[in-house]
Design a protein around this motif. Structure first.
Motif, short mmCIF file in Angstrom:
data_model
loop_
_atom_site.label_atom_id
_atom_site.label_comp_id
_atom_site.label_asym_id
_atom_site.label_seq_id
_atom_site.Cartn_x
_atom_site.Cartn_y
_atom_site.Cartn_z
N TRP A 27 -66.58 3.07 15.06
CA TRP A 27 -65.67 4.21 14.88
C TRP A 27 -65.43 4.93 16.21
N LEU A 28 -66.50 5.13 16.98
CA LEU A 28 -66.36 5.84 18.24
C LEU A 28 -65.48 5.10 19.22
N THR A 29 -65.69 3.77 19.34
CA THR A 29 -64.89 3.01 20.30
C THR A 29 -63.45 2.87 19.83
N ALA A 30 -63.24 2.79 18.52
CA ALA A 30 -61.88 2.68 18.00
C ALA A 30 -61.11 3.96 18.21
N ASN A 31 -61.80 5.12 18.15
CA ASN A 31 -61.11 6.40 18.26
C ASN A 31 -61.22 7.01 19.65
N SER A 32 -62.02 6.46 20.52
CA SER A 32 -62.13 6.96 21.87
C SER A 32 -60.88 6.60 22.65
N PRO A 33 -60.43 7.50 23.54
CA PRO A 33 -59.27 7.15 24.38
C PRO A 33 -59.52 5.94 25.26
N LEU A 34 -60.79 5.64 25.57
CA LEU A 34 -61.08 4.47 26.39
C LEU A 34 -60.66 3.18 25.69
N ALA A 35 -60.57 3.21 24.37
CA ALA A 35 -60.13 2.02 23.64
C ALA A 35 -58.72 1.63 24.03
N LEU A 36 -57.95 2.59 24.51
CA LEU A 36 -56.57 2.29 24.89
C LEU A 36 -56.51 1.36 26.09
N LEU A 37 -57.59 1.34 26.91
CA LEU A 37 -57.59 0.46 28.08
C LEU A 37 -57.68 -1.00 27.69
N ARG A 38 -58.02 -1.29 26.45
CA ARG A 38 -57.97 -2.67 25.98
C ARG A 38 -56.55 -3.05 25.58
N GLY A 39 -55.63 -2.18 25.83
CA GLY A 39 -54.23 -2.44 25.54
C GLY A 39 -53.64 -1.40 24.62
N GLY A 40 -54.37 -1.01 23.58
CA GLY A 40 -53.86 -0.03 22.65
C GLY A 40 -54.31 -0.34 21.23
N VAL A 41 -53.39 -0.24 20.30
CA VAL A 41 -53.69 -0.44 18.89
C VAL A 41 -52.93 -1.66 18.38
N THR A 42 -53.23 -2.06 17.16
CA THR A 42 -52.54 -3.21 16.57
C THR A 42 -51.54 -2.78 15.50
N ALA A 43 -51.36 -1.47 15.33
CA ALA A 43 -50.45 -0.96 14.31
C ALA A 43 -49.01 -1.32 14.64
N SER A 44 -48.19 -1.36 13.59
CA SER A 44 -46.75 -1.57 13.73
C SER A 44 -46.04 -0.29 13.32
N PRO A 45 -44.83 -0.04 13.80
CA PRO A 45 -44.13 1.21 13.47
C PRO A 45 -43.83 1.33 11.98
N ALA A 46 -44.47 2.29 11.33
CA ALA A 46 -44.19 2.52 9.91
C ALA A 46 -42.79 3.09 9.71
N ALA A 47 -42.27 3.80 10.71
CA ALA A 47 -40.94 4.41 10.59
C ALA A 47 -39.82 3.39 10.61
N ALA A 48 -40.13 2.12 10.84
CA ALA A 48 -39.09 1.09 10.78
C ALA A 48 -38.44 1.03 9.40
N MET A 49 -39.11 1.58 8.37
CA MET A 49 -38.53 1.57 7.03
C MET A 49 -37.32 2.51 6.94
N PHE A 50 -37.18 3.46 7.87
CA PHE A 50 -36.03 4.36 7.87
C PHE A 50 -34.85 3.79 8.67
N VAL A 51 -35.08 2.76 9.45
CA VAL A 51 -34.09 2.26 10.40
C VAL A 51 -33.37 1.06 9.80
N PRO A 52 -32.04 1.01 9.86
CA PRO A 52 -31.32 -0.14 9.32
C PRO A 52 -31.58 -1.40 10.12
N SER A 53 -31.46 -2.55 9.47
CA SER A 53 -31.79 -3.82 10.12
C SER A 53 -30.88 -4.11 11.30
N GLY A 54 -29.68 -3.57 11.32
CA GLY A 54 -28.77 -3.84 12.43
C GLY A 54 -28.70 -2.73 13.44
N ALA A 55 -29.70 -1.85 13.49
CA ALA A 55 -29.69 -0.73 14.42
C ALA A 55 -29.65 -1.23 15.86
N PRO A 56 -28.91 -0.55 16.75
CA PRO A 56 -28.88 -0.96 18.16
C PRO A 56 -30.24 -0.95 18.83
#
Length: 571
Positions: A27-56
């Motif tokens: 938990w500590l390493t996952a939530n520590s800012p130092l974890a970002l130095l491994r690249g970041g997170v594996t999450a995907s944008p949840a807000a893509a559900m609001f965006v149309p498929s043909g958005a620029p």
């Protein structure tokens, strides 16, 4: 949890503590800012559900901005911590000031781990008679739904106190809030049109997202996209392919529909670009992660029916780079330019936006010298090559240098260029730079200099291009001064040996097809003339620490071309 003694408890207790400790460490390493130095997170944008498929375009930050600030505080010296922390605070405030928001007061108490900005359409009402009116959406995830609702009430309460007539519109279970003027007004124009208070609309969706848009219709469309998943970007097969292809840890993701973006920028190559992504539309996806020197972005260009590219063969930068001066602003280098061009020609659809944009750019460039770049230059370059653009002069013009490995095919191209020069009335001659013989294409003109009629005419020569043989390479340049820089670079001071170039390519894959390099300080004036929006980004402070950008490709798969982009930041 930290055990007080490992030797005073039974084996079963030790096992329990170890399990708890392992979970706590995770938990500590996952939530520590130092974890970002491994690249970041594996999450995907949840807000893509609001965006149309043909958005620029859609761009998402997938970590809370305060985690980035905490990371800089952990890594920097005390003086750097204060400076970088203040700069990050200023950046957040500058960006949100466009919507009249204060980060610490209005947003920080409830902001979650995602900020997504999207251009949802090229024209909100799809009415060509009133001009292009793009739709823009900003989605902020919330970790506290009640506080985000309080924020909106206070925000719009202040607008009402200032004399704004507000509209509270129930729509599919969501309350939209906007000013009555903004309901009918067209989106603003100019650099601040993204979220102008006069046309701002907002809503909270399911206590998970706070949405802002530049028109109420954009919000209605966003909610419709959630209700009909087949219409939103999350369900797009191209988008899903891109996310699977770019699975590395990241702090941000971008997805661009190249056809729609071309229409948005006024370079539409289709009479009526579809608002929905066609299976044949090329798309660009990007996932950006952190390392200690900057940002490393993995990109994928999705091109339907593209055959798998040949494996890359370059394990080191090409020797042609020794003639690229250290002061170069833009640089591209690799091997077999003819083969690369032929592969692009065979891979890209004749009607496709990428091929048309590429052809238009090459035609415009070639017209300046009356040549066909593909036929007169590319066909002769089977070995190494390097193309560099020098920093612009005060009048906005720039010199260029092109280096190609000597081959029989290149010799034929040089003969062809001489023929073209003579057909245009140019003269070919030679001169000496130091100990180097240089050929020049010149335009001769005569004038009387305003003297008596019997005075001899004055002959002047305008140099339009120069060429020199150096070792196993042919060097072409737009001026004598540029040629002098190229020749002196090989004796010391080339981009190949310079630290900025070496840093910019340090995180890029090998083997590859070659490199592209951009020096931000030298290139900024050039790019800002071509892309006025960069001035707005620059004023926000987002580019303050940008030093250079390196780009390279290690290949791809059928239908997908990949490349890595390393954005080097100043320490």
């Amino acid at each position: 949890m930290k055990p007080k003694s490992f030797f005073s408890i039974l084996a079963a207790g030790v096992l329990v503590l170890l399990l708890i400790g392992a979970g706590g460490f995770y938990w500590l390493t996952a939530n520590s800012p130092l974890a970002l130095l491994r690249g970041g997170v594996t999450a995907s944008p949840a807000a893509a559900m609001f965006v149309p498929s043909g958005a620029p375009a859609m761009v998402s930050l997938l970590v809370n901005p305060d985690r980035l600030k905490a990371l800089s505080e952990l890594l920097g010296s005390p003086s750097q911590r204060r400076l970088e922390g203040a700069e990050l605070d200023q950046l957040k405030q500058n960006l949100l000031a466009l919507a009249g928001l204060d980060y610490k007061k209005d947003v920080q108490p409830w902001l979650g781990d995602e900020i997504t900005a999207a251009c949802t359409s090229t024209d909100i009402d799809r009415n060509p008679e009133n001009g292009m009116q793009p739709g823009y959406l900003l989605a902020l995830s919330t970790r506290d739904g009640s506080r985000s609702r309080e924020f909106l009430q206070l925000f719009w309460g202040n607008k009402a106190s200032a004399g704004k007539d507000l509209v509270f519109e129930p729509y599919r279970g969501v309350t939209l809030i906007y000013s009555s003027a903004g309901a009918t007004a067209a989106p603003g124009t100019g650099e601040t049109q993204f979220l102008q208070a006069s046309s701002l609309a907002a809503a909270v969706v399911a206590d998970k997202f706070v949405l802002f848009a530049n028109h109420p219709k954009v919000l209605r469309d966003a909610i419709n996209n959630v209700a009909a998943p087949s219409l939103n970007l999350s369900s797009s097969s191209s988008y899903q392919l891109a996310l699977n292809r770019l699975a590395q840890p990241r702090i941000g993701v971008a997805f661009v529909n190249l056809s729609q973006l071309a229409a948005l920028t006024g370079n539409s190559l289709e009479e009526n670009p579809s608002p929905v992504t066609s299976p044949q539309s090329p798309n660009l996806a990007l996932a950006a992660g952190l390392n200690r020197q900057g940002l490393l972005a993995h990109t994928a260009v999705l091109i339907p029916d593209l055959p798998a590219p040949a494996p890359p063969s370059l394990s080191e930068p090409v020797g042609a780079l020794q003639y690229a001066p250290e002061s170069v602003a833009l640089l591209a280098a690799g091997s077999d330019l003819r083969g690369l061009w032929e592969q692009l020609q065979a891979s890209l659809s004749e009607e496709g936006v990428l091929k048309q944009l590429l052809s238009q750019s090459l035609t415009a460039l070639g017209d300046r010298w009356g040549i066909d770049l593909a036929q007169d230059i590319f066909q002769g370059v089977r070995g190494e090559y390097a193309l560099g653009l020098l920093p612009s002069r005060p009048d906005g013009t720039s010199d260029w240098i092109f280096v190609a490995q000597a081959t029989p095919e290149l010799a034929k191209s040089v003969e062809r260029l001489d023929e073209i020069a003579r057909s245009r009335g140019l003269s070919t001659g030679s001169l000496t730079l130091g100990n180097q013989q240089v050929s020049a294409w010149t335009k001769l003109s005569a004038s009387d200099a305003g003297g008596p009629k019997s005075s001899p005419l004055t002959l002047s020569a305008q140099v339009l291009g120069v060429r020199a043989e150096a070792g196993n390479y042919e060097i072409f340049a737009s001026s004598i001064a540029a040629m002098e820089l190229a020749l002196s670079a090989a004796k010391g001071g080339s981009a190949l040996a310079a630290l900025p170039f070496q840093e910019a390519i340090s995180a890029l894959p090998r083997p590859n097809y070659g490199y592209a390099y951009l020096d931000w300080t030298a290139t900024q004036p050039i790019l800002e003339r071509q892309l006025p929006l960069l001035r707005l980004v620059q004023r926000s402070g987002a580019l303050k620490h940008l030093r250079g950008i390196g780009i390279s490709s290690a290949g791809g798969d059928q239908g997908v071309l990949t490349a890595d982009v390393f954005i080097r930041l100043r320490s």
